[in-house]
Design a protein around this motif. Structure first.
Motif, PDB file in Angstrom:
ATOM      1  N   ILE A   1       0.836  -1.207   0.000  1.00 44.42           N
ATOM      2  CA  ILE A   1       0.000   0.000   0.000  1.00 44.42           C
ATOM      3  C   ILE A   1       0.866   1.252   0.000  1.00 44.42           C
ATOM      4  CG2 ILE A   1      -1.623   1.342   1.393  1.00 44.42           C
ATOM      5  CD1 ILE A   1      -2.865  -1.353   2.274  1.00 44.42           C
ATOM      6  N   VAL A   2       1.877   1.274   0.846  1.00 42.72           N
ATOM      7  CA  VAL A   2       2.741   2.452   0.935  1.00 42.72           C
ATOM      8  C   VAL A   2       3.526   2.639  -0.365  1.00 42.72           C
ATOM      9  CG1 VAL A   2       4.718   3.454   2.146  1.00 42.72           C
ATOM     10  CG2 VAL A   2       2.874   2.369   3.441  1.00 42.72           C
ATOM     11  N   ALA A   3       3.971   1.546  -0.977  1.00 43.30           N
ATOM     12  CA  ALA A   3       4.688   1.654  -2.251  1.00 43.30           C
ATOM     13  C   ALA A   3       3.809   2.296  -3.310  1.00 43.30           C
ATOM     14  CB  ALA A   3       5.151   0.276  -2.707  1.00 43.30           C
ATOM     15  N   MET A   4       2.537   1.894  -3.360  1.00 38.06           N
ATOM     16  CA  MET A   4       1.629   2.500  -4.331  1.00 38.06           C
ATOM     17  C   MET A   4       1.419   3.979  -4.043  1.00 38.06           C
ATOM     18  SD  MET A   4      -1.551   3.724  -5.180  1.00 38.06           S
ATOM     19  CE  MET A   4      -2.660   3.226  -3.862  1.00 38.06           C
ATOM     20  N   LEU A   5       1.187   4.327  -2.772  1.00 39.44           N
ATOM     21  CA  LEU A   5       0.965   5.732  -2.418  1.00 39.44           C
ATOM     22  C   LEU A   5       2.195   6.586  -2.690  1.00 39.44           C
ATOM     23  CD1 LEU A   5      -1.022   5.309   0.928  1.00 39.44           C
ATOM     24  CD2 LEU A   5      -1.935   5.927  -1.320  1.00 39.44           C
ATOM     25  N   SER A   6       3.374   5.981  -2.581  1.00 40.81           N
ATOM     26  CA  SER A   6       4.600   6.747  -2.806  1.00 40.81           C
ATOM     27  C   SER A   6       4.766   7.144  -4.271  1.00 40.81           C
ATOM     28  CB  SER A   6       5.824   5.948  -2.348  1.00 40.81           C
ATOM     29  OG  SER A   6       6.152   4.922  -3.272  1.00 40.81           O
ATOM     30  N   ARG A   7       3.996   6.509  -5.154  1.00 42.74           N
ATOM     31  CA  ARG A   7       4.102   6.828  -6.588  1.00 42.74           C
ATOM     32  C   ARG A   7       3.111   7.905  -7.025  1.00 42.74           C
ATOM     33  NH1 ARG A   7       7.063   2.726  -9.122  1.00 42.74           N
ATOM     34  NH2 ARG A   7       8.173   1.585  -7.498  1.00 42.74           N
ATOM     35  N   ILE A   8       2.353   8.478  -6.076  1.00 46.13           N
ATOM     36  CA  ILE A   8       1.348   9.471  -6.445  1.00 46.13           C
ATOM     37  C   ILE A   8       1.979  10.664  -7.145  1.00 46.13           C
ATOM     38  CG2 ILE A   8      -0.256  11.170  -5.469  1.00 46.13           C
ATOM     39  CD1 ILE A   8      -1.059   9.083  -3.403  1.00 46.13           C
ATOM     40  N   MET A   9       3.092  11.141  -6.624  1.00 49.16           N
ATOM     41  CA  MET A   9       3.811  12.272  -7.218  1.00 49.16           C
ATOM     42  C   MET A   9       5.303  12.010  -7.115  1.00 49.16           C
ATOM     43  SD  MET A   9       1.807  15.698  -5.922  1.00 49.16           S
ATOM     44  CE  MET A   9       3.221  16.676  -6.468  1.00 49.16           C
ATOM     45  N   PRO A  10       6.056  12.396  -8.134  1.00 46.05           N
ATOM     46  CA  PRO A  10       5.615  12.914  -9.430  1.00 46.05           C
ATOM     47  C   PRO A  10       5.209  11.783 -10.367  1.00 46.05           C
ATOM     48  CG  PRO A  10       7.999  12.795  -9.378  1.00 46.05           C
ATOM     49  CD  PRO A  10       7.519  12.344  -8.014  1.00 46.05           C
ATOM     50  N   ASP A  11       4.710  12.136 -11.550  1.00 47.25           N
ATOM     51  CA  ASP A  11       4.365  11.128 -12.548  1.00 47.25           C
ATOM     52  C   ASP A  11       5.619  10.373 -12.984  1.00 47.25           C
ATOM     53  OD1 ASP A  11       1.723  11.925 -12.478  1.00 47.25           O
ATOM     54  OD2 ASP A  11       1.927  13.299 -14.172  1.00 47.25           O
ATOM     55  N   SER A  12       5.433   9.105 -13.299  1.00 48.46           N
ATOM     56  CA  SER A  12       6.555   8.279 -13.761  1.00 48.46           C
ATOM     57  C   SER A  12       7.094   8.808 -15.085  1.00 48.46           C
ATOM     58  CB  SER A  12       6.095   6.825 -13.925  1.00 48.46           C
ATOM     59  OG  SER A  12       5.639   6.318 -12.693  1.00 48.46           O
ATOM     60  N   ARG A  13       8.404   8.694 -15.261  1.00 44.90           N
ATOM     61  CA  ARG A  13       9.045   9.289 -16.435  1.00 44.90           C
ATOM     62  C   ARG A  13       9.237   8.303 -17.581  1.00 44.90           C
ATOM     63  NH1 ARG A  13      14.052  11.608 -13.057  1.00 44.90           N
ATOM     64  NH2 ARG A  13      13.664   9.578 -12.101  1.00 44.90           N
ATOM     65  N   THR A  14       9.141   7.003 -17.309  1.00 47.35           N
ATOM     66  CA  THR A  14       9.366   6.013 -18.360  1.00 47.35           C
ATOM     67  C   THR A  14       8.160   5.093 -18.469  1.00 47.35           C
ATOM     68  OG1 THR A  14      10.349   4.352 -16.879  1.00 47.35           O
ATOM     69  CG2 THR A  14      11.830   6.032 -17.794  1.00 47.35           C
ATOM     70  N   GLU A  15       8.039   4.453 -19.612  1.00 48.97           N
ATOM     71  CA  GLU A  15       6.925   3.529 -19.813  1.00 48.97           C
ATOM     72  C   GLU A  15       7.030   2.337 -18.864  1.00 48.97           C
ATOM     73  OE1 GLU A  15       3.448   1.914 -21.077  1.00 48.97           O
ATOM     74  OE2 GLU A  15       4.256   3.933 -21.407  1.00 48.97           O
ATOM     75  N   ALA A  16       8.249   1.873 -18.612  1.00 54.13           N
ATOM     76  CA  ALA A  16       8.423   0.749 -17.683  1.00 54.13           C
ATOM     77  C   ALA A  16       7.946   1.132 -16.290  1.00 54.13           C
ATOM     78  CB  ALA A  16       9.892   0.332 -17.643  1.00 54.13           C
ATOM     79  N   ALA A  17       8.256   2.343 -15.861  1.00 53.40           N
ATOM     80  CA  ALA A  17       7.820   2.793 -14.542  1.00 53.40           C
ATOM     81  C   ALA A  17       6.303   2.951 -14.491  1.00 53.40           C
ATOM     82  CB  ALA A  17       8.503   4.105 -14.185  1.00 53.40           C
ATOM     83  N   ARG A  18       5.702   3.446 -15.584  1.00 48.02           N
ATOM     84  CA  ARG A  18       4.243   3.587 -15.625  1.00 48.02           C
ATOM     85  C   ARG A  18       3.557   2.229 -15.543  1.00 48.02           C
ATOM     86  NH1 ARG A  18       5.751   8.070 -18.901  1.00 48.02           N
ATOM     87  NH2 ARG A  18       5.872   6.810 -20.797  1.00 48.02           N
ATOM     88  N   GLN A  19       4.117   1.248 -16.204  1.00 45.83           N
ATOM     89  CA  GLN A  19       3.550  -0.102 -16.131  1.00 45.83           C
ATOM     90  C   GLN A  19       3.701  -0.685 -14.733  1.00 45.83           C
ATOM     91  OE1 GLN A  19       1.696  -1.661 -18.446  1.00 45.83           O
ATOM     92  NE2 GLN A  19       1.884   0.259 -19.617  1.00 45.83           N
ATOM     93  N   GLU A  20       4.813  -0.373 -14.086  1.00 42.60           N
ATOM     94  CA  GLU A  20       5.033  -0.838 -12.712  1.00 42.60           C
ATOM     95  C   GLU A  20       3.984  -0.237 -11.774  1.00 42.60           C
ATOM     96  OE1 GLU A  20       8.756  -1.281  -9.591  1.00 42.60           O
ATOM     97  OE2 GLU A  20       8.793   0.310 -11.090  1.00 42.60           O
ATOM     98  N   VAL A  21       3.680   1.044 -11.952  1.00 42.69           N
ATOM     99  CA  VAL A  21       2.652   1.698 -11.131  1.00 42.69           C
ATOM    100  C   VAL A  21       1.297   1.048 -11.371  1.00 42.69           C
ATOM    101  CG1 VAL A  21       1.406   3.846 -10.729  1.00 42.69           C
ATOM    102  CG2 VAL A  21       3.895   3.869 -10.979  1.00 42.69           C
ATOM    103  N   LYS A  22       0.989   0.733 -12.622  1.00 44.79           N
ATOM    104  CA  LYS A  22      -0.282   0.074 -12.929  1.00 44.79           C
ATOM    105  C   LYS A  22      -0.376  -1.273 -12.212  1.00 44.79           C
ATOM    106  CE  LYS A  22      -1.269   2.133 -17.456  1.00 44.79           C
ATOM    107  NZ  LYS A  22      -1.458   1.869 -18.908  1.00 44.79           N
ATOM    108  N   ARG A  23       0.730  -2.002 -12.164  1.00 46.72           N
ATOM    109  CA  ARG A  23       0.718  -3.304 -11.461  1.00 46.72           C
ATOM    110  C   ARG A  23       0.512  -3.105  -9.963  1.00 46.72           C
ATOM    111  NH1 ARG A  23       4.782  -4.330 -15.357  1.00 46.72           N
ATOM    112  NH2 ARG A  23       6.461  -3.848 -13.878  1.00 46.72           N
ATOM    113  N   LEU A  24       1.142  -2.064  -9.405  1.00 47.29           N
ATOM    114  CA  LEU A  24       0.957  -1.776  -7.988  1.00 47.29           C
ATOM    115  C   LEU A  24      -0.498  -1.424  -7.693  1.00 47.29           C
ATOM    116  CD1 LEU A  24       4.132   0.353  -7.150  1.00 47.29           C
ATOM    117  CD2 LEU A  24       3.552  -1.872  -6.175  1.00 47.29           C
ATOM    118  N   ILE A  25      -1.087  -0.595  -8.536  1.00 45.19           N
ATOM    119  CA  ILE A  25      -2.488  -0.221  -8.351  1.00 45.19           C
ATOM    120  C   ILE A  25      -3.380  -1.455  -8.442  1.00 45.19           C
ATOM    121  CG2 ILE A  25      -4.416   1.075  -9.342  1.00 45.19           C
ATOM    122  CD1 ILE A  25      -2.365   3.217 -10.169  1.00 45.19           C
ATOM    123  N   GLY A  26      -3.129  -2.301  -9.433  1.00 47.51           N
ATOM    124  CA  GLY A  26      -3.913  -3.527  -9.566  1.00 47.51           C
ATOM    125  C   GLY A  26      -3.803  -4.414  -8.342  1.00 47.51           C
TER     126      GLY A  26
END
Length: 274
Positions: free
Chosen positions: A70-95
């Motif tokens: 939960i904390v890992a997901m919340l830690s990604r709220i800001m700033p937005d991810s800079r790479t596509e790999a990081a954005r996909q990682e955030v999506k997995r965390l949210i899921g």
């Protein structure tokens, strides 16, 4: 022969030799694993420099997994991810966090976005986004309490080189990024700490993802720490080897990961800070 044996010693074996008892349950249980705290899941690609590794029993190592997620997901709220790999990682965390019962109902966009913006109109121009998220429910509160308390115990050991005894306790408070823009961070405590530090290994460092500042009196029986995770939130941790030395807030004692979560109030402070 001794030199050859030491060369064959693994990293995990070295940590457990140097820290033969679990730091999270008061040094009463032999360490069985190595706990990285903050955990790898906090960092982009689960890639973190060496440092802040601790001997832990298996129960204390594994008991915070949901809180860490939960904390890992919340830690990604800001700033937005800079790479596509990081954005996909955030999506997995949210899921993953959305599979936690009740989480989707608790953590959601603020229903009245315009009304919320009007409440914060004095700082609206400073905010990087006008999208507000509610994170004040019991699931997040429990996860933050577990994560912050475990980190506080870890930082006390890292700065004092001692395990927090069963007589001790850790009190925590966390601050959202909105509170930072409102200038509600503990400025007096932060002034005592000086510049923060991050994990660093050669040229590899993660200062944009995690920084921590510490204040340590000369006797080392009390320590204070403030950790920042990206631009998302900060955590204040006060740790004392005698629980009665804590002033204000809520406290957990070592071994809390092996018990149903129960926080107890400690005496109120006559002044602010530690």
């Amino acid at each position: 022969m001794m030199g050859e044996a030491k060369q064959r010693e693994t990293f995990s074996q070295r940590i457990r030799r140097e820290q033969p008892f679990c730091i999270f349950c008061g040094g009463t249980t032999p360490s069985e694993t190595v706990e990285h705290y903050p955990p790898r899941i906090i960092f982009e690609g689960k890639h973190r420099p060496m440092g802040l590794e601790f001997g832990a029993c298996r129960v204390c190592n594994e008991a915070s997994r949901e809180a860490d997620l939960i904390v890992a997901m919340l830690s990604r709220i800001m700033p937005d991810s800079r790479t596509e790999a990081a954005r996909q990682e955030v999506k997995r965390l949210i899921g993953a966090v959305l599979r936690i019962p009740g989480f989707a109902q608790e953590v959601r966009p603020e229903m009245d976005q315009l009304g919320t913006l009007l409440r914060y109109r004095d700082i609206a121009a400073q905010l990087p986004s006008w999208n507000f998220l509610r994170i004040d429910g019991p699931i997040v509160a429990k996860a933050m309490t577990i994560f912050a308390s475990k980190l506080g115990i870890a930082m006390h050991t890292a700065t004092t080189r001692r395990i927090l005894p069963l007589s001790g306790a850790v009190a925590v408070q966390w601050y959202s990024n909105l509170q930072a823009y409102e200038d509600k961070l503990p400025k007096e405590f932060l002034a005592m700490c000086g510049p923060g530090k991050t994990l660093r290994q050669g040229a590899f460092q993660v200062g944009d993802q995690f920084r921590v500042s510490s204040a340590l009196p000369s006797d080392g029986l009390v320590s204070g720490h403030f950790a920042i995770f990206r631009d998302s939130f900060g955590i204040l941790m006060g740790v004392a080897e005698q629980a009665e030395d804590l002033e204000g807030g809520w406290a957990l004692s070592p071994g809390f990961l092996k018990r149903p979560l129960k926080v107890h109030p400690v005496r109120q402070a006559a002044r602010e800070g530690y």
